[in-house]
Design a protein around this motif. Structure first.
Motif, PDB file in Angstrom:
ATOM      1  N   ALA A  22       0.823  -1.208   0.000  1.00 50.47           N
ATOM      2  CA  ALA A  22       0.000   0.000   0.000  1.00 50.47           C
ATOM      3  C   ALA A  22       0.857   1.257   0.000  1.00 50.47           C
ATOM      4  O   ALA A  22       0.330   2.364  -0.082  1.00 50.47           O
ATOM      5  N   ASP A  23       2.167   1.094   0.118  1.00 53.67           N
ATOM      6  CA  ASP A  23       3.107   2.214   0.113  1.00 53.67           C
ATOM      7  C   ASP A  23       4.304   1.846  -0.753  1.00 53.67           C
ATOM      8  O   ASP A  23       4.489   0.688  -1.111  1.00 53.67           O
ATOM      9  N   SER A  24       5.137   2.825  -1.050  1.00 53.58           N
ATOM     10  CA  SER A  24       6.384   2.555  -1.760  1.00 53.58           C
ATOM     11  C   SER A  24       7.204   1.556  -0.951  1.00 53.58           C
ATOM     12  O   SER A  24       7.138   1.538   0.275  1.00 53.58           O
ATOM     13  N   VAL A  25       7.969   0.729  -1.652  1.00 49.53           N
ATOM     14  CA  VAL A  25       8.781  -0.261  -0.967  1.00 49.53           C
ATOM     15  C   VAL A  25      10.169  -0.319  -1.598  1.00 49.53           C
ATOM     16  O   VAL A  25      10.311  -0.328  -2.813  1.00 49.53           O
ATOM     17  N   THR A  26      11.181  -0.293  -0.724  1.00 47.62           N
ATOM     18  CA  THR A  26      12.567  -0.464  -1.151  1.00 47.62           C
ATOM     19  C   THR A  26      12.964  -1.884  -0.802  1.00 47.62           C
ATOM     20  O   THR A  26      12.891  -2.288   0.361  1.00 47.62           O
ATOM     21  N   GLY A  27      13.375  -2.634  -1.802  1.00 46.80           N
ATOM     22  CA  GLY A  27      13.681  -4.038  -1.623  1.00 46.80           C
ATOM     23  C   GLY A  27      14.968  -4.299  -0.860  1.00 46.80           C
ATOM     24  O   GLY A  27      15.785  -3.398  -0.634  1.00 46.80           O
ATOM     25  N   GLU A  28      15.125  -5.562  -0.488  1.00 49.75           N
ATOM     26  CA  GLU A  28      16.340  -6.025   0.167  1.00 49.75           C
ATOM     27  C   GLU A  28      17.499  -5.978  -0.826  1.00 49.75           C
ATOM     28  O   GLU A  28      17.310  -6.096  -2.036  1.00 49.75           O
ATOM     29  N   ILE A  29      18.703  -5.846  -0.318  1.00 49.29           N
ATOM     30  CA  ILE A  29      19.909  -5.771  -1.137  1.00 49.29           C
ATOM     31  C   ILE A  29      20.298  -7.167  -1.597  1.00 49.29           C
ATOM     32  O   ILE A  29      20.296  -8.114  -0.819  1.00 49.29           O
ATOM     33  N   VAL A  30      20.645  -7.285  -2.879  1.00 45.87           N
ATOM     34  CA  VAL A  30      21.085  -8.545  -3.468  1.00 45.87           C
ATOM     35  C   VAL A  30      22.553  -8.400  -3.861  1.00 45.87           C
ATOM     36  O   VAL A  30      22.921  -7.471  -4.581  1.00 45.87           O
TER      37      VAL A  30
END
Length: 130
Positions: A22-30
């Motif tokens: 429901a909000d912007s999301v910054t993903g986990e680092i790969v």
């Protein structure tokens, strides 16, 4: 190993967990260490309330959040859509020089979207891939 064997020749890592966002999301680092190629897969499901989200890929030489920058178009193989659509898969390759990647889904409006983003890693230095 068979020439058709992808399981032992590709790596995969989750950046954005499958969920209704429901909000912007910054993903986990790969971490791409040990691989010479990468591709991000963004998968979508249902969209609620005209959820309007834009995907992008960021890269960095470190794992420090503030060091990540948007990947320039010249380092992408393919294009991200301006707006994600329901029930789709978007795949975009990465040709840049940085070690760390993460996906970002930016909410522009609306309510929510069911989505996830994974990074597929290819051309491993060691096979089989664990």
């Amino acid at each position: 190993m068979s020439l058709r064997d992808l399981r032992n020749n590709l790596g995969a890592a989750e950046s954005v967990r499958p969920a209704v966002h429901a909000d912007s999301v910054t993903g986990e680092i790969v971490d791409t260490r040990g691989f010479d190629s990468a591709m991000v897969l963004v998968q979508t499901g249902a969209i609620a309330g005209a959820g309007d989200f834009t995907p992008k890929l960021q890269h960095s030489d470190t794992t420090t959040g503030g060091d990540f920058t948007d990947v320039e178009a010249a380092d992408l193989l393919g294009d991200f859509p301006v707006i994600l659509t329901a029930n789709g898969v978007t795949r975009v390759g990465y040709a840049g020089p940085k070690r760390y990647l993460r996906a970002v889904l930016t909410k522009n409006g609306g309510t929510s979207i069911a989505a996830s983003a994974s990074v597929v890693l290819g051309h491993p230095h060691q096979r089989p891939v664990a």
